[in-house]
Design a protein around this motif. Structure first.
Motif, PDB file in Angstrom:
ATOM      1  N   GLN A  69      38.649  41.180  28.184  1.00  0.00           N
ATOM      2  CA  GLN A  69      37.767  41.655  29.247  1.00  0.00           C
ATOM      3  C   GLN A  69      37.579  40.619  30.345  1.00  0.00           C
ATOM      4  N   GLY A  70      37.980  39.373  30.072  1.00  0.00           N
ATOM      5  CA  GLY A  70      37.742  38.270  30.998  1.00  0.00           C
ATOM      6  C   GLY A  70      38.517  38.340  32.289  1.00  0.00           C
ATOM      7  N   GLY A  71      39.546  39.173  32.344  1.00  0.00           N
ATOM      8  CA  GLY A  71      40.307  39.344  33.572  1.00  0.00           C
ATOM      9  C   GLY A  71      41.184  38.168  33.948  1.00  0.00           C
ATOM     10  N   HIS A  72      41.518  37.307  32.994  1.00  0.00           N
ATOM     11  CA  HIS A  72      42.387  36.164  33.277  1.00  0.00           C
ATOM     12  C   HIS A  72      43.779  36.652  33.660  1.00  0.00           C
ATOM     13  N   ALA A  73      44.350  36.065  34.673  1.00  0.00           N
ATOM     14  CA  ALA A  73      45.673  36.476  35.148  1.00  0.00           C
ATOM     15  C   ALA A  73      46.754  36.182  34.120  1.00  0.00           C
ATOM     16  N   ASN A  74      46.634  35.049  33.440  1.00  0.00           N
ATOM     17  CA  ASN A  74      47.660  34.641  32.474  1.00  0.00           C
ATOM     18  C   ASN A  74      47.167  34.872  31.048  1.00  0.00           C
TER      19      ASN A  74
END
Length: 121
Positions: A69-74
């Protein structure tokens, strides 16, 4: 060099996993619960996470849900390494964002095969 975070409350499992992963060329870090793992991911997102299910403070399933859910790109590849082997647990892990699932106890060859399946070995 690829990086891996081992998240398990068992020191023995972390030690075994570290040896296997280092033999495969990974730089390895460790966390003993999901909260510590989130902190490590905020410091530096690994390429791979080996994740236990049953841990104190924050379980593996709670951790992966927050991570995804954190939306980190990698986003890292996540392989659950657990004794929970029924279909319901496996489905829950995959639905939460796990890439693969390996049963404890596992050996070096089984781990290597799972890492090949997710494209990190």
């Amino acid at each position: 060099m690829k990086t891996c975070l081992i998240v398990d409350d068992s020191r023995v499992v972390r030690k075994f996993s570290r040896r296997s992963l280092e033999a495969l060329g990974f730089a390895v870090s460790e966390a003993c619960d999901g909260r510590e793992a989130l902190e490590r991911c905020e410091e530096a997102m690994p390429d791979l996470i080996l994740l236990d299910w049953n841990m104190p403070v924050m379980t593996g399933i709670e951790f992966i849900r927050l991570l995804r859910q954190g939306g980190h790109a990698n986003q890292p590849k996540v392989v659950f390494c657990t004794t929970e082997n029924d279909v319901a647990h496996i489905r829950t892990a995959m639905d939460a964002g796990a890439d693969e699932y390996v049963m404890k106890p596992f050996d070096h060859d089984t781990l290597h095969m799972k890492l090949q399946l997710v494209g990190v070995a």
